[in-house]
Design an enzyme around this catalytic site. Structure first.
Site, PDB file in Angstrom:
ATOM      1  N   GLU A  11      35.376  61.281  64.103  1.00  0.00           N
ATOM      2  CA  GLU A  11      35.263  61.957  62.806  1.00  0.00           C
ATOM      3  C   GLU A  11      34.441  63.232  62.932  1.00  0.00           C
ATOM      4  O   GLU A  11      34.799  64.266  62.366  1.00  0.00           O
ATOM      5  CB  GLU A  11      34.634  61.035  61.763  1.00  0.00           C
ATOM      6  CG  GLU A  11      35.561  59.971  61.245  1.00  0.00           C
ATOM      7  CD  GLU A  11      34.892  59.054  60.243  1.00  0.00           C
ATOM      8  OE1 GLU A  11      33.822  59.421  59.695  1.00  0.00           O
ATOM      9  OE2 GLU A  11      35.432  57.961  60.014  1.00  0.00           O
ATOM     10  N   SER A  31      32.358  55.668  55.001  1.00  0.00           N
ATOM     11  CA  SER A  31      32.881  55.818  53.648  1.00  0.00           C
ATOM     12  C   SER A  31      33.139  54.452  53.047  1.00  0.00           C
ATOM     13  O   SER A  31      33.655  53.560  53.688  1.00  0.00           O
ATOM     14  CB  SER A  31      34.156  56.664  53.661  1.00  0.00           C
ATOM     15  OG  SER A  31      35.081  56.143  54.572  1.00  0.00           O
ATOM     16  N   ASP A  41      37.183  59.890  54.503  1.00  0.00           N
ATOM     17  CA  ASP A  41      36.275  60.127  55.620  1.00  0.00           C
ATOM     18  C   ASP A  41      35.788  61.567  55.658  1.00  0.00           C
ATOM     19  O   ASP A  41      34.646  61.845  56.002  1.00  0.00           O
ATOM     20  CB  ASP A  41      36.957  59.794  56.953  1.00  0.00           C
ATOM     21  CG  ASP A  41      37.259  58.314  57.098  1.00  0.00           C
ATOM     22  OD1 ASP A  41      36.425  57.499  56.668  1.00  0.00           O
ATOM     23  OD2 ASP A  41      38.322  57.984  57.640  1.00  0.00           O
ATOM     24  N   GLU A  54      41.643  60.756  55.520  1.00  0.00           N
ATOM     25  CA  GLU A  54      41.275  59.465  56.094  1.00  0.00           C
ATOM     26  C   GLU A  54      41.573  59.584  57.586  1.00  0.00           C
ATOM     27  O   GLU A  54      42.714  59.845  57.968  1.00  0.00           O
ATOM     28  CB  GLU A  54      42.086  58.333  55.448  1.00  0.00           C
ATOM     29  CG  GLU A  54      41.633  56.960  55.822  1.00  0.00           C
ATOM     30  CD  GLU A  54      40.246  56.595  55.289  1.00  0.00           C
ATOM     31  OE1 GLU A  54      39.589  55.765  55.936  1.00  0.00           O
ATOM     32  OE2 GLU A  54      39.808  57.129  54.256  1.00  0.00           O
TER      33      GLU A  54
END
Length: 139
Positions: A11, A31, A41, A54
């Site tokens: 991420e 999240s 996210d 996401e």
């Protein structure tokens, strides 16, 4: 390395790539765990394009998202005024992006993205942010 640590690292990698592309980016780590509200996210925008993302990564197995995850993403994106995107990254590959409607839905209502599908049909980062070859030719 635990799956959570690897997912967090992926991420952060996505956030950095979007930042380098000129987007304002915010990551919502873990999240959903800090609040009862389901959050994407990553949120990213450049003043013209806004995305609620996401992000999922995998060593090579298909990536699955629950129907609830995708419904929450779509709900948030619509209320926020963003486009919902599912970002997938397989080991030794780049990030690929899908609108939820473009993902395969299993009989059980879950969403699935296979590596072959990502490579063949996914939108790459340059195309997502408008830096694709075609966008440069058109611009």
């Amino acid at each position: 390395m635990s799956a959570n640590r690897k997912g967090d690292r992926r991420e952060r990698e996505l956030v950095n790539k979007l930042d380098e592309a000129g987007f304002a980016v915010m990551r919502a780590p873990a999240s959903g765990s800090a609040t009862d509200r389901e959050l994407p996210d990553v949120l990213a925008g450049d003043g013209e394009q806004f995305y609620a993302i996401e992000a999922k990564s995998s060593a090579g197995d298909p990536i699955y998202l629950t129907g609830e995850e995708v419904e929450a993403l779509i709900y948030f994106a619509q209320n926020f005024g963003a486009s919902a995107r599912i970002a997938v990254r397989f080991d030794r590959e780049d990030w690929y992006f899908f609108h939820p409607d473009d993902c395969y839905v299993t009989d059980g209502g879950n969403y699935r993205v296979k590596k072959e599908t990502a490579l063949a049909d996914g939108t790459d980062l340059d195309e997502l942010v408008g830096h694709s070859t075609q966008a440069r030719l058109d611009g």
